[in-house]
Design a protein around this motif. Sequence first.
Motif, mmCIF file in Angstrom:
data_model
loop_
_atom_site.group_PDB
_atom_site.id
_atom_site.type_symbol
_atom_site.label_atom_id
_atom_site.label_comp_id
_atom_site.label_asym_id
_atom_site.label_seq_id
_atom_site.Cartn_x
_atom_site.Cartn_y
_atom_site.Cartn_z
ATOM 1 N N MET A 138 0.893 -1.154 -0.117
ATOM 2 C CA MET A 138 -0.037 0.082 -0.139
ATOM 3 C C MET A 138 0.859 1.086 0.062
ATOM 4 O O MET A 138 1.223 1.780 0.943
ATOM 5 C CB MET A 138 -1.035 -0.031 1.257
ATOM 6 C CG MET A 138 -2.075 -0.848 1.076
ATOM 7 S SD MET A 138 -2.898 -1.217 2.614
ATOM 8 C CE MET A 138 -3.526 0.500 3.083
ATOM 9 N N HIS A 139 1.203 1.877 -1.192
ATOM 10 C CA HIS A 139 2.018 3.040 -1.519
ATOM 11 C C HIS A 139 1.531 3.759 -2.316
ATOM 12 O O HIS A 139 2.181 4.190 -3.403
ATOM 13 C CB HIS A 139 3.460 2.550 -1.573
ATOM 14 C CG HIS A 139 4.101 1.602 -0.744
ATOM 15 N ND1 HIS A 139 4.685 2.038 0.523
ATOM 16 C CD2 HIS A 139 4.106 0.225 -0.383
ATOM 17 C CE1 HIS A 139 5.313 1.113 1.312
ATOM 18 N NE2 HIS A 139 5.062 -0.063 0.788
ATOM 19 N N GLY A 140 0.465 4.443 -2.022
ATOM 20 C CA GLY A 140 -0.158 5.516 -2.881
ATOM 21 C C GLY A 140 0.531 6.496 -3.012
ATOM 22 O O GLY A 140 0.611 7.149 -4.449
ATOM 23 N N LEU A 141 1.339 7.200 -2.303
ATOM 24 C CA LEU A 141 2.113 8.572 -2.113
ATOM 25 C C LEU A 141 3.225 8.105 -3.431
ATOM 26 O O LEU A 141 3.553 8.882 -4.060
ATOM 27 C CB LEU A 141 2.552 8.740 -1.086
ATOM 28 C CG LEU A 141 3.644 10.185 -1.089
ATOM 29 C CD1 LEU A 141 2.758 11.359 -1.592
ATOM 30 C CD2 LEU A 141 3.964 10.398 0.498
ATOM 31 N N PRO A 142 4.079 7.047 -3.170
ATOM 32 C CA PRO A 142 5.300 6.933 -4.071
ATOM 33 C C PRO A 142 4.675 6.583 -5.403
ATOM 34 O O PRO A 142 5.475 6.833 -6.434
ATOM 35 C CB PRO A 142 6.013 5.687 -3.605
ATOM 36 C CG PRO A 142 5.299 5.199 -2.455
ATOM 37 C CD PRO A 142 4.328 6.234 -1.744
ATOM 38 N N GLY A 143 3.440 5.828 -5.246
ATOM 39 C CA GLY A 143 2.864 5.704 -6.763
ATOM 40 C C GLY A 143 2.632 7.023 -7.556
ATOM 41 O O GLY A 143 2.614 7.103 -8.744
ATOM 42 N N ALA A 144 1.972 7.982 -6.733
ATOM 43 C CA ALA A 144 1.564 9.026 -7.505
ATOM 44 C C ALA A 144 2.689 9.947 -7.803
ATOM 45 O O ALA A 144 3.001 10.496 -8.767
ATOM 46 C CB ALA A 144 0.722 9.770 -6.471
ATOM 47 N N GLN A 145 3.741 9.852 -6.998
ATOM 48 C CA GLN A 145 5.190 10.455 -7.056
ATOM 49 C C GLN A 145 5.807 9.945 -8.447
ATOM 50 O O GLN A 145 6.438 10.824 -9.241
ATOM 51 C CB GLN A 145 5.864 10.388 -5.831
ATOM 52 C CG GLN A 145 5.513 11.184 -4.935
ATOM 53 C CD GLN A 145 6.652 11.171 -3.603
ATOM 54 O OE1 GLN A 145 6.948 9.964 -3.501
ATOM 55 N NE2 GLN A 145 6.702 12.104 -2.889
ATOM 56 N N LYS A 146 5.552 8.654 -8.566
ATOM 57 C CA LYS A 146 6.171 7.808 -9.841
ATOM 58 C C LYS A 146 5.398 8.605 -11.223
ATOM 59 O O LYS A 146 6.144 8.931 -12.092
ATOM 60 C CB LYS A 146 6.002 6.265 -9.570
ATOM 61 C CG LYS A 146 6.427 5.715 -11.113
ATOM 62 C CD LYS A 146 7.986 5.930 -11.470
ATOM 63 C CE LYS A 146 8.026 4.867 -12.589
ATOM 64 N NZ LYS A 146 9.428 5.314 -13.055
ATOM 65 N N VAL A 147 4.232 8.885 -11.091
ATOM 66 C CA VAL A 147 3.633 9.335 -12.113
ATOM 67 C C VAL A 147 4.213 10.649 -12.640
ATOM 68 O O VAL A 147 4.247 11.220 -13.567
ATOM 69 C CB VAL A 147 1.960 9.517 -12.169
ATOM 70 C CG1 VAL A 147 1.207 9.970 -13.161
ATOM 71 C CG2 VAL A 147 1.251 7.850 -11.869
ATOM 72 N N ILE A 148 4.212 11.476 -11.378
ATOM 73 C CA ILE A 148 4.670 12.944 -11.450
ATOM 74 C C ILE A 148 6.145 12.995 -12.304
ATOM 75 O O ILE A 148 6.330 13.794 -13.172
ATOM 76 C CB ILE A 148 4.537 13.712 -10.149
ATOM 77 C CG1 ILE A 148 3.226 13.599 -9.726
ATOM 78 C CG2 ILE A 148 5.108 15.206 -10.302
ATOM 79 C CD1 ILE A 148 2.054 14.434 -10.637
ATOM 80 N N THR A 149 6.877 12.012 -11.815
ATOM 81 C CA THR A 149 8.273 12.036 -12.338
ATOM 82 C C THR A 149 8.597 11.895 -13.553
ATOM 83 O O THR A 149 9.366 12.187 -14.383
ATOM 84 C CB THR A 149 9.195 11.228 -11.379
ATOM 85 O OG1 THR A 149 8.781 10.000 -11.341
ATOM 86 C CG2 THR A 149 9.291 11.943 -9.911
ATOM 87 N N ASP A 150 7.570 10.848 -14.043
ATOM 88 C CA ASP A 150 7.322 10.142 -15.525
ATOM 89 C C ASP A 150 6.794 11.298 -16.226
ATOM 90 O O ASP A 150 7.628 11.265 -17.552
ATOM 91 C CB ASP A 150 6.683 8.849 -15.591
ATOM 92 C CG ASP A 150 7.379 7.968 -14.978
ATOM 93 O OD1 ASP A 150 8.614 7.845 -14.640
ATOM 94 O OD2 ASP A 150 6.490 6.540 -14.937
ATOM 95 N N VAL A 151 6.018 12.320 -16.051
ATOM 96 C CA VAL A 151 5.540 13.144 -16.971
ATOM 97 C C VAL A 151 6.005 14.488 -16.863
ATOM 98 O O VAL A 151 5.673 15.431 -17.640
ATOM 99 C CB VAL A 151 3.863 13.105 -16.723
ATOM 100 C CG1 VAL A 151 3.253 11.778 -17.068
ATOM 101 C CG2 VAL A 151 3.284 13.646 -15.637
ATOM 102 N N THR A 152 6.643 14.986 -15.932
ATOM 103 C CA THR A 152 7.202 16.222 -15.774
ATOM 104 C C THR A 152 8.750 16.174 -16.404
ATOM 105 O O THR A 152 9.720 15.354 -16.069
ATOM 106 C CB THR A 152 7.143 16.525 -14.564
ATOM 107 O OG1 THR A 152 7.783 15.882 -13.452
ATOM 108 C CG2 THR A 152 5.563 16.835 -13.994
ATOM 109 N N THR A 153 9.102 17.400 -16.588
ATOM 110 C CA THR A 153 10.514 17.692 -16.847
ATOM 111 C C THR A 153 11.220 18.035 -15.661
ATOM 112 O O THR A 153 10.654 18.372 -14.523
ATOM 113 C CB THR A 153 10.983 19.034 -17.852
ATOM 114 O OG1 THR A 153 10.320 20.066 -17.323
ATOM 115 C CG2 THR A 153 10.087 18.694 -19.311
ATOM 116 N N PRO A 154 12.725 17.803 -15.455
ATOM 117 C CA PRO A 154 13.172 18.120 -14.400
ATOM 118 C C PRO A 154 12.754 19.573 -13.603
ATOM 119 O O PRO A 154 12.684 19.708 -12.325
ATOM 120 C CB PRO A 154 14.707 18.044 -14.257
ATOM 121 C CG PRO A 154 14.754 17.065 -15.740
ATOM 122 C CD PRO A 154 13.597 17.298 -16.469
ATOM 123 N N SER A 155 12.775 20.614 -14.596
ATOM 124 C CA SER A 155 12.472 21.874 -14.008
ATOM 125 C C SER A 155 11.277 21.980 -13.215
ATOM 126 O O SER A 155 10.824 22.912 -12.606
ATOM 127 C CB SER A 155 12.778 22.856 -15.185
ATOM 128 O OG SER A 155 11.951 22.579 -16.128
#
Length: 432
Positions: A138-155
Amino acid sequence: MSTMNVKASPGAEEEALRMKSKTLGESSHSGDVKKGQVILAAYVLLTLDLTFIFMQLGVVPYLAKSIGLDSVGFGYLQTTFGVLQLVGGSIFGRFADKYGAQAALILSCASGSVFFLLMSISTSIPLLFLSRLPAVFMHGLPGAQKVITDVTTPSQRADALGKLGLSFGIGMIIGSVLGGVLSTKFGVFAPTYVGLVGNLINTMIAMFWIPSQVKPKSDHHLTEHSTSQSGSVFSIREILRLMKFPGVMEVFIVKVFAGLPIGLFLIMFSIISMDFFGLEAVESGYLMSYFGVLQMVVQGLVIGKLTSHCTEMTLLKLSVFVFAGVGLGMALMRTVWHYCIIAVPLVFAFSTLGTITDSILTKAVPSSDTGTMLGICASVHPLTRTVGPTIGGVLYKHFGVSSFGYLQLIVNIGLFVYLLKTKIPLTEMKSQ
């Protein structure tokens, strides 16, 4: 005829270029819209997930008491949950890297459904302990963070990750209130039924709103130094390899130790609020809601603006420095009103530290390993929850509330001096 074709060709080429430019513009706009929809879906899913988690947090003590579990047994129950989350964090991150963010979120939500199903039938102590087992995934937060890191640029990343704090604040406030209302009006098991249905809905959201392939195609070739594509999901050696990337170990150590003393304090807060501040249960609930609102403001509005004006290393140093000031304030506080004032810089430092370190660490490893890195980061809080009750109990019993403040002050002054004197060798592994 051929002369006419030659004369017409520049115009035709111009028209073709205009059409191509228009098509690329439309494609870019469509990509931005789709990216925005995916990010919104991640925010919604996390908000619901945290609402259900906070809803059950307020109910579990009463459920445990109703089936005859004493305070010592309840401590073991909490420790079990913390250990499972600690063990599962890195494994979940590896799973996300190998199979994608969508599969990881489906696993998390499905595990949440089993968690609440087992809680809803927990009429004995063994069943209640058994209900903790699905928490390993049960890791909803890192799962959502993974989505964010995949679709955003570093900046864009720090701002987007910071806004996840809105989900945390909303989930904390609504979940705490809803759990109390449901259990009071419909019985102690009512929140578990809502949590079960809610997690099934979250599973549907992950299946239909989160694409199976979130990461941009341009990132697929970045497999050099990758650990996620080789070895088992349960490979500890592959997980630990990430710590060898330049600057990762240094930033991770700061992440763990800067917030550890305040983490110990927050674990003991339910006892401190009763014994030291003299608060009733309702007043403690109001204080938690106050924290939720502060976190929403800081992570939703403040961190994004700061990241556009300051470097991430500057913000990391600032958060550690503010934490040291918070420690001094905690050592001197005497009333709940003092604590309400201290809570403002405390929430700022806590939120900034978490967001900035997550952003720095995900940039420092290959794109194919961001899930594993986020899983390791997500293990920090379960680690604190696991060792916290013992260490926090000893500090509070023998040295009082001020000991948490002095420990916070000493640790963060040391970390601040370390950050000033050490040049952390960070290398950004992401494509722009």
